[in-house]
Design a protein around this motif. Structure first.
Motif, mmCIF file in Angstrom:
data_model
loop_
_atom_site.group_PDB
_atom_site.id
_atom_site.type_symbol
_atom_site.label_atom_id
_atom_site.label_comp_id
_atom_site.label_asym_id
_atom_site.label_seq_id
_atom_site.Cartn_x
_atom_site.Cartn_y
_atom_site.Cartn_z
ATOM 1 N N MET A 123 20.614 -17.731 -9.757
ATOM 2 C CA MET A 123 20.708 -19.180 -9.920
ATOM 3 C C MET A 123 22.155 -19.666 -9.911
ATOM 4 O O MET A 123 22.418 -20.843 -9.613
ATOM 5 C CB MET A 123 20.031 -19.607 -11.221
ATOM 6 N N ALA A 124 23.107 -18.801 -10.214
ATOM 7 C CA ALA A 124 24.507 -19.226 -10.220
ATOM 8 C C ALA A 124 25.039 -19.405 -8.813
ATOM 9 O O ALA A 124 25.790 -20.350 -8.525
ATOM 10 C CB ALA A 124 25.358 -18.210 -10.992
ATOM 11 N N THR A 125 24.664 -18.495 -7.907
ATOM 12 C CA THR A 125 25.168 -18.557 -6.530
ATOM 13 C C THR A 125 24.118 -19.007 -5.537
ATOM 14 O O THR A 125 24.438 -19.198 -4.362
ATOM 15 C CB THR A 125 25.686 -17.165 -6.127
ATOM 16 N N GLN A 126 22.843 -19.145 -5.984
ATOM 17 C CA GLN A 126 21.723 -19.523 -5.110
ATOM 18 C C GLN A 126 21.561 -18.539 -3.952
ATOM 19 O O GLN A 126 21.102 -18.902 -2.868
ATOM 20 C CB GLN A 126 21.912 -20.942 -4.580
ATOM 21 N N GLU A 127 21.914 -17.275 -4.174
ATOM 22 C CA GLU A 127 21.755 -16.239 -3.160
ATOM 23 C C GLU A 127 20.527 -15.384 -3.475
ATOM 24 O O GLU A 127 20.275 -15.060 -4.638
ATOM 25 C CB GLU A 127 23.001 -15.347 -3.105
ATOM 26 N N GLN A 128 19.814 -15.040 -2.424
ATOM 27 C CA GLN A 128 18.659 -14.150 -2.588
ATOM 28 C C GLN A 128 19.119 -12.716 -2.357
ATOM 29 O O GLN A 128 19.735 -12.408 -1.334
ATOM 30 C CB GLN A 128 17.544 -14.512 -1.604
ATOM 31 N N LYS A 129 18.843 -11.847 -3.317
ATOM 32 C CA LYS A 129 19.332 -10.484 -3.257
ATOM 33 C C LYS A 129 18.155 -9.510 -3.281
ATOM 34 O O LYS A 129 17.051 -9.844 -3.695
ATOM 35 C CB LYS A 129 20.284 -10.204 -4.426
ATOM 36 N N LEU A 130 18.467 -8.279 -2.862
ATOM 37 C CA LEU A 130 17.435 -7.252 -2.691
ATOM 38 C C LEU A 130 17.945 -5.932 -3.252
ATOM 39 O O LEU A 130 19.095 -5.556 -3.035
ATOM 40 C CB LEU A 130 17.102 -7.095 -1.202
ATOM 41 N N ILE A 131 17.092 -5.241 -4.001
ATOM 42 C CA ILE A 131 17.420 -3.924 -4.553
ATOM 43 C C ILE A 131 16.310 -2.963 -4.153
ATOM 44 O O ILE A 131 15.125 -3.197 -4.455
ATOM 45 C CB ILE A 131 17.553 -3.962 -6.088
ATOM 46 N N HIS A 132 16.675 -1.891 -3.450
ATOM 47 C CA HIS A 132 15.704 -0.872 -3.070
ATOM 48 C C HIS A 132 15.444 0.062 -4.255
ATOM 49 O O HIS A 132 16.390 0.513 -4.926
ATOM 50 C CB HIS A 132 16.203 -0.068 -1.869
ATOM 51 N N LEU A 133 14.188 0.362 -4.486
ATOM 52 C CA LEU A 133 13.793 1.182 -5.626
ATOM 53 C C LEU A 133 13.567 2.626 -5.196
ATOM 54 O O LEU A 133 13.221 2.908 -4.041
ATOM 55 C CB LEU A 133 12.510 0.627 -6.263
ATOM 56 N N ASN A 134 13.727 3.531 -6.143
ATOM 57 C CA ASN A 134 13.424 4.936 -5.889
ATOM 58 C C ASN A 134 11.923 5.137 -5.741
ATOM 59 O O ASN A 134 11.110 4.414 -6.331
ATOM 60 C CB ASN A 134 13.958 5.808 -7.038
ATOM 61 N N ASP A 135 11.558 6.142 -4.965
ATOM 62 C CA ASP A 135 10.148 6.436 -4.754
ATOM 63 C C ASP A 135 9.554 7.115 -5.989
ATOM 64 O O ASP A 135 10.243 7.847 -6.713
ATOM 65 C CB ASP A 135 9.957 7.346 -3.539
ATOM 66 N N ILE A 136 8.275 6.858 -6.214
ATOM 67 C CA ILE A 136 7.512 7.537 -7.264
ATOM 68 C C ILE A 136 6.535 8.477 -6.583
ATOM 69 O O ILE A 136 5.670 8.039 -5.817
ATOM 70 C CB ILE A 136 6.765 6.537 -8.157
ATOM 71 N N HIS A 137 6.668 9.750 -6.838
ATOM 72 C CA HIS A 137 5.810 10.762 -6.236
ATOM 73 C C HIS A 137 4.643 11.052 -7.177
ATOM 74 O O HIS A 137 4.839 11.489 -8.313
ATOM 75 C CB HIS A 137 6.605 12.039 -5.963
ATOM 76 N N MET A 138 3.425 10.796 -6.709
ATOM 77 C CA MET A 138 2.227 11.046 -7.518
ATOM 78 C C MET A 138 1.783 12.487 -7.327
ATOM 79 O O MET A 138 1.475 12.913 -6.208
ATOM 80 C CB MET A 138 1.103 10.079 -7.139
ATOM 81 N N ASP A 139 1.766 13.231 -8.404
ATOM 82 C CA ASP A 139 1.459 14.657 -8.363
ATOM 83 C C ASP A 139 -0.047 14.860 -8.349
ATOM 84 O O ASP A 139 -0.808 14.148 -9.014
ATOM 85 C CB ASP A 139 2.068 15.353 -9.582
ATOM 86 N N ILE A 140 -0.489 15.845 -7.586
ATOM 87 C CA ILE A 140 -1.923 16.169 -7.521
ATOM 88 C C ILE A 140 -2.440 16.659 -8.867
ATOM 89 O O ILE A 140 -3.626 16.541 -9.175
ATOM 90 C CB ILE A 140 -2.173 17.231 -6.421
ATOM 91 N N MET A 141 -1.542 17.181 -9.721
ATOM 92 C CA MET A 141 -1.978 17.721 -11.000
ATOM 93 C C MET A 141 -2.511 16.632 -11.932
ATOM 94 O O MET A 141 -3.207 16.936 -12.906
ATOM 95 C CB MET A 141 -0.822 18.452 -11.688
ATOM 96 N N ASP A 142 -2.226 15.380 -11.647
ATOM 97 C CA ASP A 142 -2.761 14.296 -12.474
ATOM 98 C C ASP A 142 -4.257 14.104 -12.264
ATOM 99 O O ASP A 142 -4.914 13.453 -13.068
ATOM 100 C CB ASP A 142 -2.031 12.989 -12.149
ATOM 101 N N TYR A 143 -4.795 14.646 -11.171
ATOM 102 C CA TYR A 143 -6.208 14.447 -10.857
ATOM 103 C C TYR A 143 -7.025 15.734 -10.961
ATOM 104 O O TYR A 143 -8.240 15.707 -10.826
ATOM 105 C CB TYR A 143 -6.373 13.891 -9.429
ATOM 106 N N ILE A 144 -6.365 16.880 -11.157
ATOM 107 C CA ILE A 144 -7.065 18.157 -11.167
ATOM 108 C C ILE A 144 -7.537 18.460 -12.587
ATOM 109 O O ILE A 144 -6.793 18.288 -13.557
ATOM 110 C CB ILE A 144 -6.157 19.280 -10.635
ATOM 111 N N ARG A 145 -8.787 18.923 -12.705
ATOM 112 C CA ARG A 145 -9.343 19.332 -13.986
ATOM 113 C C ARG A 145 -9.971 20.720 -13.830
ATOM 114 O O ARG A 145 -10.716 20.962 -12.878
ATOM 115 C CB ARG A 145 -10.421 18.346 -14.463
#
Length: 921
Positions: A780-802
């Motif tokens: 809001m101070a500069t009225q500029e639209q900015k972008l930040i790339h986020l790190n990937d989240i890797h979903m492990d198969i072990m969360d679904y294995i029983r």
């Protein structure tokens, strides 16, 4: 979570973000559009104003424009948008500096209503007196969201008059509005609210309006609710509708939690609601009755209700929930469930294997010597039905039925003879079923010698129908398929064309009467069957008290033919060719026993007796596995720690003194039953992922929670700049079988402020997936639209294995059926076979199905591992590892993974590759 700005405290709705596509217009443009004579233009402008105010814009000029040009419109949609606007718009004047100081000092500061709100209250009153019932009803529903006493006060007479409106929609909305006002400002605005609603309830005939009025009474004045119930209990509570009955049940639980001596007042009402036509009402009444009373009459009535729901509902989820309740009753009131066992077994007609499995679990826990005959008769009837169908589901149900019949026959041998007949028919079915039945018959004959004279003739009669091995069946199916024939033809005009047709050869008449056993050995070259036949013939000849030379000579000739067959190249597979030397050694030994009297005298006791002993030991070990599992489950029952606090109900206040009611003391009961309130801090931190860096203007980290099919992301966003960030949005995308079902909305974050953003993702398979995205915001101070790339989240198969259990026969059947295989070479620093197997099992959350050797002296180890995903996918793993002396004692071999889908095979292979290197220190 606290609201990010003051406007969120009024917001109780959502608008689609595409209503302002192309950007938000300015305040002047919105004010100009609101002056238009076109209602569509006004709607678009009003939507834009609402979205802008939600984003943090003040827009003070819009309020008067809406009052002037929109408040008196007859358009229904525009009226609804006006109601949404009244929720968002600030209704009070901004505080002065002195008032802010007083508030900071903790002194109450009276709020001043905006002068324009007087006009708004007048418009709201006009809608409450509108001749159209929809306008009245929608306004009454809107007033249920208003919390301001200054706005609601002038509208009380009009709201009361709506209680006597001719239309039921207005009356039920008015009852809810009165309840809302009485709950917030009852002492000042509606001191006679409960009495007014009680009079309204006495004369009301509409079910929805009666339900809303009774909702207010049970929350604001319980004696009036009891008085109404006492007046109409003779007529029957169920006539007032499902919603009313559910409120009565809620009142019952609430009162009994507070005062258990009141249980007798509600028993009669609960018994009435057990026979309700509504499944929800009867279900709630049943479990409430069981919670209030453990008397046999009450438990029996609840069990009958559960059974009727089980057989009367077609929804699989409803049946599974009811079966869970019946399983809970069976643990505490087993005899009552035994009385209704035959009615419960009617649910075996369901095509859902999960339902049939739960029914059979209850059945096997409730079967006794009195009802075993009826149970087995029902199981035989259902097994006969499954034989008529050939689907995958019926095959799974068939295996469960055979297992149940086997368990009944083991517990009560008196019924074994009656079930052998129908089981013999299954010997000619699929390989898995026929093998299951053969093992059952073998166990019955071995464990119950008095049944042998009856069972052996039936087994001999069915011997000619056995069609294993499966290679012969597959060959027959391949020949029966139609073939595609393509040929060139000349059309009537002289041009050429290609004609394609399906042809199928007529099956030749079966004139070969060769026994199937001889076909398996001679035509298909099955050495394993031939070797078993050689051993069986030798044992039969040894059964004679004296030497029978003709039979001995025939047996020796057959053994020689088997040796020649094993030496030839007509065997079916390489694995059987490798066993040719073993077959020759076995046949040679059998010939020596038959022809050499000294060898016969020496080896006859070993051949005739030791084999039976080994079989008996094997069956005894298999039988002991089930009780051990049950005792293990019982031994791990949750207990409180020694230093935990002890709560005495007698020393508590009456608000929580509920005796032995199952509805009270939720925390105590949860602790006693081992309920896990949540994961530990260490587990939560292990699933916390930083999405941006500390040097970024916006820091973000995500807490990932996996629950069955859903992934919930709680993203903490911190504004590290001294400026206000507007329209901050976390834009997420997924890769794999994932779908975002709840996208984060835009937020406005103040300087050095923070907020938590939530997103939901639906998962449809066990395939490894990735979540990635960006943060978009406007400074809001500069009225500029900015972008930040986020790190990937890797979903492990072990969360679904029983880890899961699986029989050896089922494992071999699935191993032959599944087509996706991933072969991983073993490369590890671990030198112990058992240690390596334990490391793989713990790292992959799988169940080891193979008995492990007691010592570590062996140089080779082979084990089968099994697990199931939350989506019902099977994962099979075979570990074949060898310790080679010429490789400095290092382990070598392969780990083979098989599954029905490609994703789980590849993902599990990547997991094993990453963890097999060694044990983390």
């Amino acid at each position: 979570m606290a609201p990010a700005n003051s406007n969120e405290s009024y917001c109780t709705f959502t608008l689609a973000s595409d209503v302002t596509a192309g950007g938000l217009p300015s305040q002047e443009e919105i004010a100009k559009d609101l002056e238009s004579s076109d209602d569509n233009v006004k709607k678009h402008a009003l939507k834009a104003a609402i979205m802008a105010m939600l984003g943090g814009e003040a827009m003070p000029r819009i309020l008067m424009q809406v009052i002037r040009f929109c408040i008196n419109s007859d358009d229904k949609q525009l009226k609804k948008l006006c109601m949404l606007y009244w929720e968002v718009v600030p209704k009070y004047q901004e505080m002065t500096g002195d008032e802010l100081l007083q508030k900071a000092a903790g002194n109450p500061v009276p709020r001043k209503l905006l002068p324009e709100m007087i006009l708004v209250c007048n418009a709201l009153m006009n809608d409450l007196n509108h001749p159209n019932e929809y306008v009245r009803g929608s306004m009454l529903r809107f007033l249920c969201k208003v919390k301001d006493e200054e706005i609601l006060g002038p509208l009380i007479p009009s709201i009361k008059s709506c209680l006597t409106h001719r239309h039921s929609y207005v009356r039920k909305s008015a009852a809810l509005c009165v309840f809302h006002i009485s709950k917030l400002h009852g002492e000042h605005l509606l001191p006679d609210g409960p009495e007014l609603v009680a009079q309204f309830l006495a004369v009301e005939t509409d079910m929805a309006a009666r339900r809303n009025a009774f909702l207010m009474l049970i929350n604001e004045n319980e004696p009036l609710a009891f008085e109404f119930l006492g007046q109409h209990i003779e007529e029957g509570i169920t006539q007032f509708g499902d919603g009313f009955c559910l409120l009565v049940l809620e009142l019952t639980r609430r009162v009994c939690r507070r005062d258990p001596t009141q249980k007798s007042r509600f028993v009669r009402v609960l018994f009435q609601m057990l026979s309700s036509n509504s499944a929800a009402v009867s279900y709630e009444a049943a479990w409430t009755l069981v919670s209030l009373s453990s008397a046999p009459t009450a438990v029996r009535a609840a069990a009958v209700t559960y059974t009727n729901l089980l057989n009367g509902q077609n929804d699989n989820n409803v049946q599974l929930i009811v079966l869970d309740r019946l399983a809970g009753l069976q643990k505490k009131h087993g005899k009552i469930v035994q009385e209704l066992l035959m009615d419960i077994m009617r649910a075996l007609s369901s095509p859902n294997p999960d339902i049939c499995q739960k029914v059979l679990e209850i059945t096997m826990e409730s079967v006794t010597a009195r009802n075993v005959s009826s149970v087995v008769t029902t199981l035989k009837r259902e097994l006969q039905k499954s034989l008529e169908e050939d689907s995958e589901k019926s095959l799974a149900v068939r295996h469960m039925l055979v297992d149940a019949i086997h368990d009944c026959a083991k517990k009560y041998p008196v019924v074994a003879e009656s079930v052998v007949g129908i089981l013999m028919e299954l010997l000619s079915s699929s390989e898995r079923t026929s093998l299951q039945v053969a093992m059952f018959v073998r166990a019955i004959i071995q464990e119950h010698p008095p049944l042998r004279p009856t069972l052996l003739p039936k087994l001999l009669d069915s011997l000619g129908d056995i069609s294993s091995p499966p290679v012969m069946c597959e060959g027959a199916d391949a020949d029966a398929r139609p073939k595609i024939v393509t040929k060139n033809v000349v059309l009537a005009d002289g041009t050429y064309a290609t004609q394609t047709s399906y042809t199928q050869t007529k099956p030749a008449e079966v004139t070969d009467k060769t026994p199937k056993l001889r076909k398996m050995i001679v035509m298909h070259g099955d050495i394993f069957v031939a070797e078993t036949l050689a051993s069986a013939l030798t044992k039969l000849v040894l059964q004679f008290p004296t030497v029978d030379k003709p039979r001995t000579a025939k047996t020796v000739l057959i053994l020689c033919a088997i040796c020649r067959l094993a030496d030839s190249s007509s065997t079916a597979s390489m694995s059987q060719r490798s066993s040719a030397s073993d077959c020759q050694d076995r046949c040679t030994l059998c010939c020596r026993i038959l022809l050499d009297p000294k060898t016969r005298d020496l080896l006859k006791p070993i051949l005739m007796e030791d084999g039976k002993k080994q079989l008996s030991n094997y069956l005894k070990k298999v039988a002991e596995e089930q009780p051990q599992k049950k005792k293990k489950d019982e031994g791990t029952s949750p207990m409180s720690q020694a230093d935990d606090l002890i709560h005495f109900r007698q020393l508590k206040t009456m608000a929580v003194n509920a005796g032995d009611v199952d509805l009270d003391d939720g925390a105590d009961l949860a602790r006693a039953t081992g309920f896990d309130k949540g994961s530990s801090l260490a587990e939560e931190l292990s699933h916390c992922y930083p999405l941006s860096g500390f040097a970024d203007p916006v820091y973000a980290e995500a807490l990932v929670t996996v629950h069955e099919y859903d992934i919930v992301l709680e993203i903490l966003v911190i504004n590290r700049t001294p400026n206000t960030l507007a329209d901050l949005t976390v834009e997420l995308s997924t890769m794999g079988d994932m779908k975002i079902v709840e996208r984060p909305q835009a937020y406005t974050i103040g300087p050095l402020d923070q907020t938590t953003i939530r997103a939901s993702i639906k998962v449809s398979s066990t395939e490894t997936g990735h979540i990635f995205g960006t943060i978009v915001y406007t400074d809001m101070a500069t009225q500029e639209q900015k972008l930040i790339h986020l790190n990937d989240i890797h979903m492990d198969i072990m969360d679904y294995i029983r880890p899961a259990n699986c029989s050896d026969e089922l494992f071999r059947s699935m191993w032959a059926e599944f087509e996706w295989e991933n072969k991983v070479a073993i490369a590890t620093s671990i030198t112990s076979l058992n240690e390596f197997l334990d490391h793989i099992v713990s790292s992959t959350k799988m169940k080891c199905l193979t008995d492990r050797p007691t010592g570590d002296t062996s140089s080779f180890l082979a084990a089968n591992l099994y697990a199931r995903s939350v989506f019902g996918e099977d994962a099979l793993v075979n570990v074949s590892v060898e310790k080679k002396d010429d490789n400095d004692g290092k382990l070598a071999g392969y780990i083979r993974i098989r599954s029905k889908t490609q994703g789980i095979a590849l993902s599990l292979g990547d997991r094993i590759t990453s963890v097999q290197r060694g044990v983390e220190k």
